[in-house]
Design a protein around this motif. Structure first.
Motif, PDB file in Angstrom:
ATOM      1  N   THR A 163       0.868  -1.171   0.000  1.00  9.43           N
ATOM      2  CA  THR A 163       0.000   0.000   0.000  1.00  9.43           C
ATOM      3  C   THR A 163       0.911   1.228   0.000  1.00  9.43           C
ATOM      4  O   THR A 163       1.709   1.383   0.911  1.00  9.43           O
ATOM      5  CB  THR A 163      -0.845   0.034   1.287  1.00  9.43           C
ATOM      6  OG1 THR A 163      -0.998  -1.307   1.737  1.00  9.43           O
ATOM      7  CG2 THR A 163      -2.175   0.686   1.047  1.00  9.43           C
ATOM      8  N   PRO A 164       0.780   2.076  -1.024  1.00 11.94           N
ATOM      9  CA  PRO A 164       1.688   3.225  -1.104  1.00 11.94           C
ATOM     10  C   PRO A 164       1.559   4.135   0.111  1.00 11.94           C
ATOM     11  O   PRO A 164       0.453   4.338   0.619  1.00 11.94           O
ATOM     12  CB  PRO A 164       1.234   3.967  -2.363  1.00 11.94           C
ATOM     13  CG  PRO A 164       0.314   3.071  -3.070  1.00 11.94           C
ATOM     14  CD  PRO A 164      -0.166   2.030  -2.125  1.00 11.94           C
ATOM     15  N   THR A 165       2.675   4.657   0.566  1.00 13.05           N
ATOM     16  CA  THR A 165       2.651   5.564   1.701  1.00 13.05           C
ATOM     17  C   THR A 165       3.629   6.702   1.459  1.00 13.05           C
ATOM     18  O   THR A 165       4.635   6.522   0.785  1.00 13.05           O
ATOM     19  CB  THR A 165       3.049   4.821   3.004  1.00 13.05           C
ATOM     20  OG1 THR A 165       3.246   5.793   4.013  1.00 13.05           O
ATOM     21  CG2 THR A 165       4.329   4.033   2.838  1.00 13.05           C
ATOM     22  N   LEU A 166       3.336   7.854   2.002  1.00 13.84           N
ATOM     23  CA  LEU A 166       4.249   8.991   1.874  1.00 13.84           C
ATOM     24  C   LEU A 166       5.066   9.166   3.146  1.00 13.84           C
ATOM     25  O   LEU A 166       5.822  10.115   3.278  1.00 13.84           O
ATOM     26  CB  LEU A 166       3.462  10.267   1.581  1.00 13.84           C
ATOM     27  CG  LEU A 166       2.986  10.407   0.142  1.00 13.84           C
ATOM     28  CD1 LEU A 166       2.090  11.613  -0.008  1.00 13.84           C
ATOM     29  CD2 LEU A 166       4.176  10.523  -0.819  1.00 13.84           C
ATOM     30  N   ARG A 167       4.893   8.232   4.075  1.00 18.26           N
ATOM     31  CA  ARG A 167       5.521   8.396   5.383  1.00 18.26           C
ATOM     32  C   ARG A 167       7.033   8.517   5.315  1.00 18.26           C
ATOM     33  O   ARG A 167       7.646   9.253   6.069  1.00 18.26           O
ATOM     34  CB  ARG A 167       5.164   7.209   6.280  1.00 18.26           C
ATOM     35  CG  ARG A 167       3.821   7.391   6.955  1.00 18.26           C
ATOM     36  CD  ARG A 167       3.741   6.500   8.165  1.00 18.26           C
ATOM     37  NE  ARG A 167       5.052   6.378   8.811  1.00 18.26           N
ATOM     38  CZ  ARG A 167       5.406   5.374   9.583  1.00 18.26           C
ATOM     39  NH1 ARG A 167       4.564   4.410   9.816  1.00 18.26           N
ATOM     40  NH2 ARG A 167       6.598   5.328  10.143  1.00 18.26           N
ATOM     41  N   ASN A 168       7.629   7.741   4.395  1.00 19.87           N
ATOM     42  CA  ASN A 168       9.091   7.801   4.290  1.00 19.87           C
ATOM     43  C   ASN A 168       9.571   9.204   3.969  1.00 19.87           C
ATOM     44  O   ASN A 168      10.536   9.684   4.541  1.00 19.87           O
ATOM     45  CB  ASN A 168       9.578   6.831   3.218  1.00 19.87           C
ATOM     46  CG  ASN A 168       9.317   5.394   3.604  1.00 19.87           C
ATOM     47  OD1 ASN A 168       9.452   5.034   4.759  1.00 19.87           O
ATOM     48  ND2 ASN A 168       8.908   4.590   2.642  1.00 19.87           N
ATOM     49  N   PHE A 169       8.870   9.844   3.018  1.00 22.03           N
ATOM     50  CA  PHE A 169       9.276  11.195   2.626  1.00 22.03           C
ATOM     51  C   PHE A 169       9.034  12.162   3.771  1.00 22.03           C
ATOM     52  O   PHE A 169       9.845  13.036   4.055  1.00 22.03           O
ATOM     53  CB  PHE A 169       8.507  11.631   1.373  1.00 22.03           C
ATOM     54  CG  PHE A 169       8.951  10.888   0.148  1.00 22.03           C
ATOM     55  CD1 PHE A 169      10.063  11.302  -0.551  1.00 22.03           C
ATOM     56  CD2 PHE A 169       8.271   9.752  -0.273  1.00 22.03           C
ATOM     57  CE1 PHE A 169      10.492  10.608  -1.667  1.00 22.03           C
ATOM     58  CE2 PHE A 169       8.696   9.052  -1.385  1.00 22.03           C
ATOM     59  CZ  PHE A 169       9.801   9.479  -2.088  1.00 22.03           C
ATOM     60  N   ASP A 170       7.897  11.958   4.411  1.00 23.86           N
ATOM     61  CA  ASP A 170       7.568  12.797   5.548  1.00 23.86           C
ATOM     62  C   ASP A 170       8.687  12.723   6.590  1.00 23.86           C
ATOM     63  O   ASP A 170       9.164  13.721   7.099  1.00 23.86           O
ATOM     64  CB  ASP A 170       6.239  12.302   6.126  1.00 23.86           C
ATOM     65  CG  ASP A 170       5.791  13.181   7.260  1.00 23.86           C
ATOM     66  OD1 ASP A 170       5.928  14.406   7.110  1.00 23.86           O
ATOM     67  OD2 ASP A 170       5.348  12.643   8.295  1.00 23.86           O
ATOM     68  N   ALA A 192      15.178   8.887   0.554  1.00 24.98           N
ATOM     69  CA  ALA A 192      16.296   9.819   0.504  1.00 24.98           C
ATOM     70  C   ALA A 192      17.042   9.680  -0.818  1.00 24.98           C
ATOM     71  O   ALA A 192      17.422  10.683  -1.440  1.00 24.98           O
ATOM     72  CB  ALA A 192      17.258   9.549   1.664  1.00 24.98           C
ATOM     73  N   ALA A 193      17.223   8.440  -1.264  1.00 23.34           N
ATOM     74  CA  ALA A 193      17.921   8.207  -2.525  1.00 23.34           C
ATOM     75  C   ALA A 193      17.172   8.869  -3.677  1.00 23.34           C
ATOM     76  O   ALA A 193      17.768   9.482  -4.562  1.00 23.34           O
ATOM     77  CB  ALA A 193      18.072   6.706  -2.770  1.00 23.34           C
ATOM     78  N   VAL A 194      15.855   8.758  -3.641  1.00 21.89           N
ATOM     79  CA  VAL A 194      15.047   9.387  -4.694  1.00 21.89           C
ATOM     80  C   VAL A 194      15.241  10.901  -4.672  1.00 21.89           C
ATOM     81  O   VAL A 194      15.454  11.534  -5.707  1.00 21.89           O
ATOM     82  CB  VAL A 194      13.554   9.032  -4.509  1.00 21.89           C
ATOM     83  CG1 VAL A 194      12.675   9.931  -5.365  1.00 21.89           C
ATOM     84  CG2 VAL A 194      13.317   7.573  -4.842  1.00 21.89           C
ATOM     85  N   LEU A 195      15.209  11.475  -3.472  1.00 19.22           N
ATOM     86  CA  LEU A 195      15.326  12.929  -3.367  1.00 19.22           C
ATOM     87  C   LEU A 195      16.694  13.425  -3.827  1.00 19.22           C
ATOM     88  O   LEU A 195      16.814  14.501  -4.399  1.00 19.22           O
ATOM     89  CB  LEU A 195      15.079  13.363  -1.924  1.00 19.22           C
ATOM     90  CG  LEU A 195      13.632  13.220  -1.478  1.00 19.22           C
ATOM     91  CD1 LEU A 195      13.510  13.471   0.009  1.00 19.22           C
ATOM     92  CD2 LEU A 195      12.747  14.188  -2.246  1.00 19.22           C
ATOM     93  N   ILE A 196      17.732  12.617  -3.573  1.00 18.94           N
ATOM     94  CA  ILE A 196      19.066  13.021  -4.008  1.00 18.94           C
ATOM     95  C   ILE A 196      19.165  12.973  -5.525  1.00 18.94           C
ATOM     96  O   ILE A 196      19.744  13.844  -6.160  1.00 18.94           O
ATOM     97  CB  ILE A 196      20.132  12.074  -3.419  1.00 18.94           C
ATOM     98  CG1 ILE A 196      20.194  12.228  -1.919  1.00 18.94           C
ATOM     99  CG2 ILE A 196      21.494  12.348  -4.027  1.00 18.94           C
ATOM    100  CD1 ILE A 196      21.237  11.352  -1.280  1.00 18.94           C
ATOM    101  N   THR A 197      18.587  11.911  -6.082  1.00 22.57           N
ATOM    102  CA  THR A 197      18.747  11.680  -7.509  1.00 22.57           C
ATOM    103  C   THR A 197      17.860  12.599  -8.344  1.00 22.57           C
ATOM    104  O   THR A 197      18.196  12.948  -9.468  1.00 22.57           O
ATOM    105  CB  THR A 197      18.425  10.199  -7.822  1.00 22.57           C
ATOM    106  OG1 THR A 197      19.056   9.394  -6.828  1.00 22.57           O
ATOM    107  CG2 THR A 197      18.939   9.794  -9.161  1.00 22.57           C
TER     108      THR A 197
END
Lengths: 307, 296, 443
Positions: free
Chosen positions: B75-82, B266-271
């Motif tokens: 189930t997709p979650t945005l918690r990691n980004f949060d 975090a890897a996504v945000l860096i890239t």
């Protein structure tokens, strides 16, 4: 004063001023190079004849060429690391070259979506290596990783990947190949598109097959470009650090330890700053040697082609 | 980059015999075959090159439990980004990375452009060789001496130390890109400007630089990307306040087990910024990566 | 359900006895009186470099109290373990005072830091600080931060090797919690069922990372790293047995790829429900009891390290300590911070609320001392502590290098290579290493 002497003085002043002006173009860069490059390299060379743990209390101690002797006669990790460094470089550069040429040929002629494809395959090499290593670590995880999930689902034996002394180096090579094949493809493609048309027309008249014309015309014409690409990639591949450090740290056992990671370990984990410095000097000589060989090869190829 | 017209220009036709018509039809069949083989191959290639990036993005939207569970669904979650933003102060690291990359690129241009021009025009070849040597020296060689140097100057952990260290990569690269370009500029324009009384600096700033905008774009973009991605130098030289993204991502391997979701977010945000640059500036990135390989 | 052989109450009484034997009155420092914080250094700024560690996360929440009471400002920087180690090493190499106080691993870096003169001697501060009470500290963990007369750090986290097991799997198979290494192997074999996604056991297998966890096995088989004369002791038959046992467990009953596993990877396998047994530091337990990261929250049980041929000899060590930079210009304020962070009050809080076990006898003896841990883990902690060994890796100066040498046979054993030969080679290399170090650092 004779008039011609005045002119001479004036010209020499102009000359001097010119020299100074010219020098001012490179002066900032030069200062930077001396402070940030020359000093560290010289210091490293000096340190390679000393032993030092980094102590503020004990000054570096002069040991002559001990650090170099240790490297060549005592260390049981130096030569394996040399071997791995060359194996790694040889395999990845060759594979990247072959795949790169293949991809470049596929991309030579325009087709709908051409630019999109070219852009997409750039991603592996511009993406931040540390971030990408983390993604590979997750995918290669023996129990939760996607590769073993797939293997299990299709009924094959899951592999240990990085958890195996015999596989780990090859897995790292695969990651490097994944990352850098696009660069070879891009360079080859640019080279392909700058090739002259006439030899092909002549070959077409002679009824040469496309395979023949590739091996007899395209490849030889591409050699100078490819050699430069191989040179650039080899220098980088010899120095590969980020992916090895973040994915295996030279392990399991010492099965992925290369010269660069060994130097790092010696300096920052073993606190043998002198031995690390000696290793770095030797390592630098190796990279330099490889570069010189390629540069010579390229020079002789261009000369032969010019004749 | 070299344009495509050369390769796609149809080759001259020869008069066709009847036999040739037959063979032409066969050739057409063969070409369709070849085209479809090529399409399939291209698809495979794209899948291979994109898969890790896509997998990284997918994992960024999963909870730890979903990632470690044996099944495929989640189930997709945005918690990691949060969490990346709230707990790990990521915005600040992004700011640091941006600042260091931008300033080191700007300074490298400031030093590298005149340097490259001088090498191309006044033949300071030895400087060119020395700068290229920077590509060959293993980066670790610089680390300990720099550290000692920076501590003497009280610069450890500051932006200045980071910026200077990143310039060791950017500046030589800029020179590497610019020298052949400056060499290729027609000498006549500059000479006539000189005759009209322009100074050396004036010629450089008003004539050579405007003509070099595409190459400068290439150099700038690539230098920014290299700096953004730099790990080894930042690892040693950054402080808590000045930490850049690649080092910050290391903090996700914490003492509390690997937080895969956060790590991937975090890897996504860096890239992401690098990917955006690449997508919009594809032309410059390609010429930057192939710089130096395609001359003479 | 498996029933524990010891009751929690008996553990408590045991503790009281132990602490009495150590000559510490449990009543001391237990009372409600507040730990005195001086404000004579108000306005000073202290730089602290710390590891990404639960202890650090916890202390960060408490620091505002300290700042309010002392007027000292704390600037805290956190780094990942290895990064911290490099940062300190390079930072201290340069001879700068960029940190006043730092977290470090006394068994990993302690002797080196001390030999290099990077850490300040805290003995004077400690002895003259009555409220802080040096006598309250357990001698074992204190031993790890002492070299000769020099006290180079104050323990903040202690750990012992515990057995993590799956209560549900053991119960289902009718297997008792293993009390000996022999029983452990038999149980791992019985529960090993890779086709259904459950491996018998998981342990660290990475060359260097595995060394600390292997140490308990080495000791319990009767082996040692270094003998009394300072020579390598890993060439003994006992050591070989230990290597073979450890490697055999993972080769036969472990998941694939253990040789690239440090604890985060290994504990993840256990938390995913894919292993029946796991042995590692007890303080890592929150990783398997945290419902956000673990699938086995209610199924996990804890037990003491199993007995080997030479008895139960798990490591019981100070894993992290606070040190003071020898070149710090704010030594007084730095001590003010250290004494607060290691005061009875904070240690008790760490232990009862955050599960970070410390080294203060009075805290261990208090009822709250074990309150933060699951009861069976608390019991395991106490039992492990009784026969524990004070170091979990060779006590040398260049620990990193020594770990790489003595860790290699573990990898060979897991992969099923020639262990005897690998041990013999490691033994020779380790002996060379020790002789070289003695020559280099011997006074």
């Amino acid at each position: 004063m004779a008039p011609h002497r005045t002119t001479q003085t004036r010209t020499s002043i102009i000359h001097l001023r010119r020299r100074f002006q010219r020098l001012s173009f490179i002066l900032p860069a030069l200062i930077f190079v001396v402070v940030m490059m020359a000093f560290p390299v010289a210091y490293n060379g000096w340190l390679s004849f000393h032993e030092w743990t980094g102590s503020a209390r004990r000054a570096p101690e002069y040991v002559g060429t001990d650090n170099y002797t240790e490297l060549f006669t005592q260390s049981d990790r130096f030569f394996p690391a040399v071997k791995r460094t060359f194996l790694f470089t040889g395999v990845v550069v060759t594979a990247e070259l072959v795949f790169g040429i293949g991809i470049a040929l596929l991309l030579r002629d325009a087709f709908p979506g051409h630019t999109v494809v070219k852009t997409l395959i750039l991603l592996p090499m511009v993406a931040t290596p540390v971030a990408i290593s983390m993604a590979w670590l997750l995918m290669l995880e023996p129990t939760i990783g996607v590769f073993n999930k797939i293997l299990r689902d299709i009924g094959l034996t899951p592999q240990p990947w990085l958890g195996s002394q015999s596989q780990a180096l090859w897995v790292l090579m695969a990651v490097d190949i994944w990352q850098w094949t696009p660069m070879m493809a891009m360079i080859t493609l640019a080279g392909l598109l700058s090739l002259p048309e006439d030899p092909y027309e002549a070959a077409l008249v002679d009824g040469a097959s496309s395979l023949q014309s590739f091996f007899h015309i395209t490849l030889p014409l591409l050699v100078p470009t490819l050699l430069t690409a191989v040179l650039l990639r080899s220098i980088e591949a010899l120095k590969t650090f980020d992916i090895i450090y973040t994915m295996t740290r030279g392990g399991p056992g010492f099965s992925t330890e290369t010269l660069n990671t060994l130097a790092y370990v010696r300096a920052f984990e073993y606190f043998r700053l002198g031995q690390a410095a000696a290793l770095l000097v030797v390592f630098f000589a190796i990279v330099l040697g490889v570069s010189v060989i390629f540069i010579q090869m390229r020079r002789s190829v261009s000369m032969r082609q010019a004749l | 980059m070299t344009d495509l017209s050369q390769a796609t220009t149809p080759r001259p036709h020869r008069p066709l015999s009847r036999q040739a018509v037959m063979s032409k039809r066969r050739a057409q069949m063969r070409r369709i075959m070849a085209e479809s083989v090529r399409a399939v191959l291209l698809l495979v290639i794209i899948v291979i090159f994109l898969f890790p990036v896509i997998w990284m993005a997918l994992a960024a939207f999963q909870t730890q439990i979903d990632i470690i569970s044996p099944g495929w669904g989640f189930t997709p979650t945005l918690r990691n980004f949060d969490r990346v933003f709230s707990e790990y102060n990521f915005l600040r690291y992004m700011g640091n990375s941006f600042l260091v990359a931008a300033v080191s690129t700007a300074l490298s241009l400031l030093l590298g452009l005149p340097g490259a021009y001088a090498i191309a025009r006044f033949h300071y070849d030895w400087l060119g060789v020395v700068l290229l040597a920077a590509r060959i020296v293993p980066g670790i060689t610089f680390l300990v001496p720099w550290y000692i140097l920076f501590s003497r100057a009280g610069l450890n952990g500051t932006y200045i130390a980071l910026i200077l260290s990143h310039m060791i990569v950017s500046m030589p690269f800029i020179v590497w890109v610019m020298v052949p370009f400056f060499e290729g500029l027609p000498l006549e324009v500059e000479e006539s400007a000189r005759i009209d009384g322009a100074t050396m600096l004036g010629t450089f700033v008003r004539i050579a630089l405007p003509l070099s905008v595409p190459a400068i774009m290439t150099a700038t973009i690539m230098s920014f990307i290299f700096s953004w991605n730099n790990f080894m130098f930042s690892l040693v030289l950054s402080g808590d306040d000045t930490r850049t993204l690649p080092v910050a991502i290391f903090n996700f391997i914490t003492y509390a087990s690997i937080d895969w979701g956060g790590l991937m977010a975090a890897a996504v945000l860096i890239t992401l910024p690098v990917l955006v640059i690449t997508v919009f500036m594809q032309r410059y990135v390609v010429s930057g990566l192939t710089a130096g390989a395609i001359k003479g | 359900m498996f029933t524990s052989r010891f009751s929690v109450r008996s553990v408590f009484s045991l503790l009281v006895v132990v602490s009495l034997l150590l000559g510490v009155s449990p009543a001391l420092a237990q009372g409600g009186e507040e730990f005195p914080i001086s404000d004579q250094y108000a306005g000073t700024q202290i730089r602290v470099i710390a590891a990404n560690h639960p202890w650090n996360n916890a202390i960060q929440r408490l620091i505002p109290d300290f700042e309010a009471a002392s007027g000292i400002t704390i600037r805290l920087e956190s780094y990942f373990e290895d990064q911290l180690s490099q940062r300190l090493q390079i930072g201290l190499t340069g001879g700068t005072a960029e940190a006043d106080v730092f977290m470090f691993r006394p068994l990993q870096e302690g002797l080196l830091f001390e030999k290099n003169g990077w850490v300040a001697d805290l003995r004077e501060f400690a002895e003259n600080d009555e409220a802080w009470n040096l006598a309250d500290w357990q001698p074992g963990p204190m031993g790890t931060v002492t070299s000769g007369d020099v006290l180079f750090g104050i323990p903040i986290v202690t750990e012992r090797q515990a057995l993590y097991y799956r209560k549900d799997l053991l119960e289902e198979a009718g297997i008792e919690v293993p009390q000996t290494l022999e029983e452990l192997e038999a149980a791992a074999a019985a529960l090993h069922d890779p086709d259904n996604g459950v491996y018998g056991i998981v342990l660290r297998g990475q060359r260097s990372a595995a060394v600390t966890q292997f140490s308990s096995f080495l000791y319990s088989f009767g082996g040692q790293w270094i003998d009394e004369e300072g020579n390598s002791a890993i060439g003994t038959p006992e050591a070989l047995q230990a290597y073979e046992y450890y490697g055999g467990l993972l080769r036969n009953y472990g998941p694939p790829g253990t040789i690239n596993m440090s604890w985060p990877q290994a504990i993840a396998v256990f938390a995913q429900g894919q292993a029946a047994f796991y042995l590692d530091a007890d303080i890592l337990y929150t990783n398997v009891t945290n419902p956000e990261a673990s699938l086995v929250v209610d199924k996990v049980g804890f037990a003491p390290f199993p007995e080997g041929p030479a008895g139960r000899r798990p490591y019981s060590v100070t894993s992290w300590a606070l040190g003071m930079n020898a070149t710090s210009e704010n030594k007084g304020a730095a001590w003010e911070f250290i004494r607060w962070a290691t005061s009875p009050e904070i240690v008790r809080k760490m232990q009862s609320e955050f599960g970070q076990s410390g080294a203060r006898s009075s805290v261990w003896a208090s009822p709250e001392g074990l309150g933060g841990f699951p009861p069976d883990l608390a019991e395991a902690i106490v039992i492990n502590g009784q026969t524990g060994v004070g170091f979990d890796r060779p006590r040398v100066i260049r620990v990193g290098e020594a770990r790489d040498i003595v860790g290699l046979p573990i990898v060979v054993a897991i992969e099923g290579g020639d262990v005897a030969q690998a041990v013999e080679e490691a033994h020779a290399a380790f002996q060379r290493f020790l002789e070289q170090e003695a020559a280099e650092f011997g006074e």
